[in-house]
Design a protein around this motif. Structure first.
Motif: not given
Length: 244
Positions: A29-30, A188, A190
């Motif tokens: 989720h980064d 969410g 990434t």
């Protein structure tokens, strides 16, 4: 376990060192934004992560597995990463729907009906359903880039890599593409993306990396990088690209 980790990555083209001892960690989720001048190594780093470029040294681990091992099949790794380029790279002889379903059907073995159903849902979500039967040359640049994003997401990638995806767009089309990226970030997904859109990086990124001459010179939360950068070179760059 980190989703992606890079340690000591080096990449040269002949005598020209392009990436020098780059280390990076990406958690689920980064949203990691890579910023820096043209030629600082942002695009090359993304291409190394996706195994489109061989590396000279270092280790890349993805989903707990070392993918920089030369015995790893790059096609299998890319099947779990989505990548979008600034030049769209859509197949001109295929319709929008065919572009979006090709990888799910050919790479992942998804039945045609299932692949088309998912593609149509994504196209509708991003305002493109009416263009499903069209070929790319009938679309605007912003529409083509949105299709490229949908195509990347049709394989349900674990990680999305975006390489300056607004750089080739007219200014009025940039916003519609960034809204898709913003929506995916909020959902969410990434992501690691190279961008010149500083306002977007400030608003959406969980972490910003400033690259200079092939090195990550500074990394941190957007508020820290944009408001109180530690490095003078970062401050010089931001003074040039941020409005007064």
């Amino acid at each position: 376990m980190s989703l992606l980790s890079v340690s000591g990555l080096r990449k040269s083209y002949g005598d020209r060192l392009v990436l020098d001892d780059v280390s990076l960690t990406v958690e689920p989720h980064d949203v990691i934004c890579l910023i820096g001048s043209s030629g600082s190594g942002k695009s090359t780093l993304l291409r190394c992560l996706n195994l489109l470029e061989d590396i000279d040294d270092g280790v890349i681990t993805f989903e707990g597995r070392e993918i920089s091992d030369p015995r790893v099949d790059p096609r299998e790794v890319r099947s779990r990463m989505g990548m979008v380029f600034q030049a769209y790279n859509l197949f001109p002889h295929l319709s929008v729907l065919e572009n979006c379903t090709l990888a799910p059907r050919r790479v992942h073995g998804v039945p045609r009906a299932e692949a088309e159903a998912r593609a149509l849902l994504l196209l509708e979500r991003f305002g493109l359903s009416e263009h499903a039967a069209k070929h790319p040359d009938r679309l605007s640049g912003g529409q083509q880039q949105r299709v490229a994003l949908v195509r990347a997401m049709c394989t349900s990638p674990t990680l999305l890599l975006l390489d300056e995806i607004t750089a080739a767009l007219d200014p009025e089309l940039v916003g519609e593409v960034l809204e898709i990226v913003r929506a995916e970030a909020e959902a969410g997904m990434t992501m690691v993306l190279a961008t010149h859109e500083m306002a977007f990086a400030r608003d959406v990124a969980t972490s910003v990396c400033f690259l200079d001459r092939g090195r990550i010179l500074e990394q941190g939360p957007p508020a820290e990088i944009f408001s109180a950068p530690r490095e003078e070179r970062t401050r010089q760059f931001l003074r040039r690209v941020l409005p007064a």
